[in-house]
Design a protein around this motif. Structure first.
Motif, PDB file in Angstrom:
ATOM      1  N   LEU A  90       0.855  -1.192   0.000  1.00  0.00           N
ATOM      2  CA  LEU A  90       0.000   0.000   0.000  1.00  0.00           C
ATOM      3  C   LEU A  90       0.891   1.244   0.000  1.00  0.00           C
ATOM      4  O   LEU A  90       2.019   1.210   0.474  1.00  0.00           O
ATOM      5  CB  LEU A  90      -0.914  -0.013   1.228  1.00  0.00           C
ATOM      6  CG  LEU A  90      -1.873  -1.218   1.259  1.00  0.00           C
ATOM      7  CD1 LEU A  90      -2.823  -1.127   2.438  1.00  0.00           C
ATOM      8  CD2 LEU A  90      -2.675  -1.344  -0.039  1.00  0.00           C
ATOM      9  N   LEU A  91       0.357   2.317  -0.552  1.00  0.00           N
ATOM     10  CA  LEU A  91       1.118   3.572  -0.599  1.00  0.00           C
ATOM     11  C   LEU A  91       1.008   4.300   0.739  1.00  0.00           C
ATOM     12  O   LEU A  91      -0.042   4.266   1.383  1.00  0.00           O
ATOM     13  CB  LEU A  91       0.566   4.493  -1.680  1.00  0.00           C
ATOM     14  CG  LEU A  91       0.666   4.027  -3.130  1.00  0.00           C
ATOM     15  CD1 LEU A  91       0.086   5.101  -4.057  1.00  0.00           C
ATOM     16  CD2 LEU A  91       2.114   3.741  -3.506  1.00  0.00           C
ATOM     17  N   THR A  92       2.078   4.945   1.119  1.00  0.00           N
ATOM     18  CA  THR A  92       2.021   5.839   2.284  1.00  0.00           C
ATOM     19  C   THR A  92       2.409   7.231   1.795  1.00  0.00           C
ATOM     20  O   THR A  92       2.882   7.387   0.666  1.00  0.00           O
ATOM     21  CB  THR A  92       3.030   5.438   3.380  1.00  0.00           C
ATOM     22  OG1 THR A  92       4.349   5.714   2.900  1.00  0.00           O
ATOM     23  CG2 THR A  92       2.915   3.962   3.742  1.00  0.00           C
ATOM     24  N   GLY A  93       2.241   8.229   2.667  1.00  0.00           N
ATOM     25  CA  GLY A  93       2.700   9.574   2.333  1.00  0.00           C
ATOM     26  C   GLY A  93       4.222   9.625   2.406  1.00  0.00           C
ATOM     27  O   GLY A  93       4.860   8.639   2.785  1.00  0.00           O
ATOM     28  N   PRO A  94       4.815  10.768   2.063  1.00  0.00           N
ATOM     29  CA  PRO A  94       6.275  10.872   2.005  1.00  0.00           C
ATOM     30  C   PRO A  94       6.964  10.551   3.332  1.00  0.00           C
ATOM     31  O   PRO A  94       8.102  10.098   3.354  1.00  0.00           O
ATOM     32  CB  PRO A  94       6.524  12.333   1.624  1.00  0.00           C
ATOM     33  CG  PRO A  94       5.205  12.925   1.296  1.00  0.00           C
ATOM     34  CD  PRO A  94       4.115  11.977   1.654  1.00  0.00           C
ATOM     35  N   GLN A  95       6.294  10.777   4.455  1.00  0.00           N
ATOM     36  CA  GLN A  95       6.897  10.480   5.757  1.00  0.00           C
ATOM     37  C   GLN A  95       6.499   9.092   6.260  1.00  0.00           C
ATOM     38  O   GLN A  95       6.701   8.780   7.425  1.00  0.00           O
ATOM     39  CB  GLN A  95       6.463  11.520   6.793  1.00  0.00           C
ATOM     40  CG  GLN A  95       7.519  12.604   7.060  1.00  0.00           C
ATOM     41  CD  GLN A  95       7.676  13.518   5.879  1.00  0.00           C
ATOM     42  OE1 GLN A  95       6.693  14.032   5.384  1.00  0.00           O
ATOM     43  NE2 GLN A  95       8.893  13.704   5.412  1.00  0.00           N
ATOM     44  N   GLY A  96       5.877   8.313   5.424  1.00  0.00           N
ATOM     45  CA  GLY A  96       5.451   6.978   5.857  1.00  0.00           C
ATOM     46  C   GLY A  96       4.075   7.009   6.505  1.00  0.00           C
ATOM     47  O   GLY A  96       3.603   5.994   7.005  1.00  0.00           O
ATOM     48  N   GLU A  97       3.432   8.169   6.507  1.00  0.00           N
ATOM     49  CA  GLU A  97       2.106   8.251   7.134  1.00  0.00           C
ATOM     50  C   GLU A  97       1.044   7.585   6.236  1.00  0.00           C
ATOM     51  O   GLU A  97       1.218   7.521   5.021  1.00  0.00           O
ATOM     52  CB  GLU A  97       1.730   9.720   7.426  1.00  0.00           C
ATOM     53  CG  GLU A  97       1.391  10.591   6.232  1.00  0.00           C
ATOM     54  CD  GLU A  97       2.609  11.169   5.504  1.00  0.00           C
ATOM     55  OE1 GLU A  97       3.729  10.651   5.644  1.00  0.00           O
ATOM     56  OE2 GLU A  97       2.422  12.161   4.757  1.00  0.00           O
ATOM     57  N   ALA A  98      -0.036   7.110   6.873  1.00  0.00           N
ATOM     58  CA  ALA A  98      -1.083   6.450   6.084  1.00  0.00           C
ATOM     59  C   ALA A  98      -1.630   7.429   5.053  1.00  0.00           C
ATOM     60  O   ALA A  98      -1.791   8.619   5.328  1.00  0.00           O
ATOM     61  CB  ALA A  98      -2.186   5.971   7.007  1.00  0.00           C
ATOM     62  N   LEU A  99      -1.883   6.907   3.863  1.00  0.00           N
ATOM     63  CA  LEU A  99      -2.354   7.789   2.793  1.00  0.00           C
ATOM     64  C   LEU A  99      -3.869   7.718   2.673  1.00  0.00           C
ATOM     65  O   LEU A  99      -4.481   8.566   2.023  1.00  0.00           O
ATOM     66  CB  LEU A  99      -1.712   7.342   1.479  1.00  0.00           C
ATOM     67  CG  LEU A  99      -1.530   8.379   0.383  1.00  0.00           C
ATOM     68  CD1 LEU A  99      -0.709   9.547   0.878  1.00  0.00           C
ATOM     69  CD2 LEU A  99      -0.861   7.756  -0.818  1.00  0.00           C
TER      70      LEU A  99
END
Ligand code: GLU
Length: 438
Positions: free
Chosen positions: A230-239
């Protein structure tokens, strides 16, 4: 033959997350000369909307991800009923009567006792008389009875997987209101359409385990499964919460190019570097699902900007001709104009701003201390038409008349002519300028 499908629920638009699923399935089919089906998982009659079906098709078309045929689950309810009856006949389907609140309570109790919250199959113990009694006050829902044994498959991305049937709740396939759930519908479709490969997000791994058993129960052939991270945001946060703002139509509205999105998504999370490709064929040729990893994949929407401007800068004047003609750029000027504009725009739409400058001239930017200098320069400005050597000749003359040189000479002239401090090479721009306003 390889047959894949992209199976969105038309309850929303395509975003960067489900685009990966679409693209991988598309590339697998196209790479092997197979078939790519667009399947609309629309068994939820309340949340499924025609506007989303239209939107999904529009977005896939924008990207060039063409499908060979469209299938709709809502057209196949009879088939799902037949499969449900098959499962009943083989004693793999049973009716349950717990309400959501009761189920929730059971789960909480299990968790409190440190047990996994797996459905306890209490309904299997109900007698016919008890069921008849329960039916008087509530509608039953139907669960598939899993075999309590390891369910194994070799995942195209995750490798060898094994999930114990006893660690998973028997999946509900028909809701109390009679609605067929995706799991049953998907399995019937995958069997009937001869789907050979299924790529989908890692959030479907448990579904895969249960679906494998249902496929086997119904006598179908289990496809090859692969679950992308799954994709996360640039800081690894849930997208997941931000996906609503990362819809393809929003990216399109921002001027992001399809090939920028596709090039990024076709490599992100793989061991291969991201490269800007110029066609889907090029992407397909370089695609190998085995190169993708299981770890969550960081996605930064800002990366699409530079890929877009590079893609646009690489376009030829022929690629741009229709747009330039629409804007009113005379065809004789198009090659020189595009040559100047291409390196100075972030998106295709921005080319309009350069044509406006050329056609209308800019609002001059003249500092107080440059007023006199610009007035002198104006008297030395050669008559139009201007050519490639006009800038050199003019700035030479201004230099001789005013004694200014270097930045003090060039910058005020650029600002007066273009209203900007930065921009294209002035000797290339000047022949394109129809007007100056100082
Ligand atoms: N409609 C399902 C989803 O969007 C499809 C999953 C699948 O590929 O089987 O999650």
């Amino acid at each position: 033959m390889t047959i894949t499908r992209f199976a969105p629920s038309p309850t929303g638009y395509i975003h960067v997350g489900n685009l990966r699923t679409a693209l991988f399935n598309y590339m697998i089919a196209r790479k092997s000369g197979g078939e790519f089906i667009l399947r609309l998982d629309d068994t939820d009659p309340v949340r499924s909307k025609q506007e989303y079906i239209d939107g999904i098709m529009e977005d896939l078309e924008w990207l060039g991800l063409t499908w060979d045929r469209v299938e709709k689950q809502s057209d196949r309810l009879e088939r799902y009923e037949e499969a449900a009856q098959n499962l009943r006949d083989m004693d793999r389907f049973y009716e349950c009567f717990e309400t959501p609140v009761e189920l929730d309570l059971k789960r909480k109790k299990q968790l409190n006792m440190g047990k996994p919250p797996v459905y306890d199959r209490a309904a299997l113990a109900l007698s016919d008389a008890e069921k008849a009694e329960l039916r008087k006050t509530r509608d039953g829902h139907w669960r598939f009875k899993l075999n309590l044994e390891p369910i194994e498959w070799t995942d195209g991305i995750l490798g060898n997987r094994s999930i114990d049937g006893s660690a998973v709740s028997d999946p509900v396939l028909i809701k109390a209101d009679g609605q067929f759930l995706y799991t049953l519908a998907s399995v019937c479709d995958d069997i009937d359409y001869g789907i050979t490969n299924v790529v989908r997000g890692a959030d479907h791994v448990t579904n895969t385990a249960t679906q494998i058993q249902i496929i086997q129960a119904l006598g179908g052939k289990v496809p090859d499964f692969a679950h992308h991270s799954l994709l996360t945001g640039p800081q690894g946060e849930a997208l997941s919460k931000r996906l609503g703002t990362l819809a393809l139509r929003d990216l399109r509205a921002q001027g992001i190019e399809p090939m920028a999105v596709l090039s990024h998504m076709a490599r992100l999370g793989s061991s291969e570097p991201i490269e800007l490709c110029s066609s889907l064929d090029e992407l397909i040729a370089g695609f190998d699902i085995a190169k993708f990893g299981a770890a969550p994949t960081k996605f930064d929407v800002a990366d699409l900007g530079p890929l877009t401007s590079r893609y646009v800068a690489n376009l030829s004047v022929d690629d741009m001709a229709a747009q330039l003609t629409d804007m009113g750029v005379p065809s004789v000027m198009q090659p020189d104009f595009w040559d100047v504009a291409r390196e100075n725009i972030a998106t295709r739409a921005e080319v309009a701003k350069w044509w406006e400058l050329c056609a209308q001239g800019a609002t001059p930017l003249i500092a107080d201390e440059d007023k006199e200098f610009i007035a002198t320069a104006k008297t030395l400005l050669p008559e139009q038409p201007w050519a490639a050597d006009t800038w050199k000749a003019w700035t030479g003359a201004v230099k001789d008349a005013t004694g200014r040189k270097g930045k003090g000479l060039f910058m005020p002239l650029r600002k007066a002519m273009t209203g900007m401090e930065h921009g294209p090479d002035m000797s290339k721009l000047m022949p394109l300028l129809q007007k100056v306003n100082f």
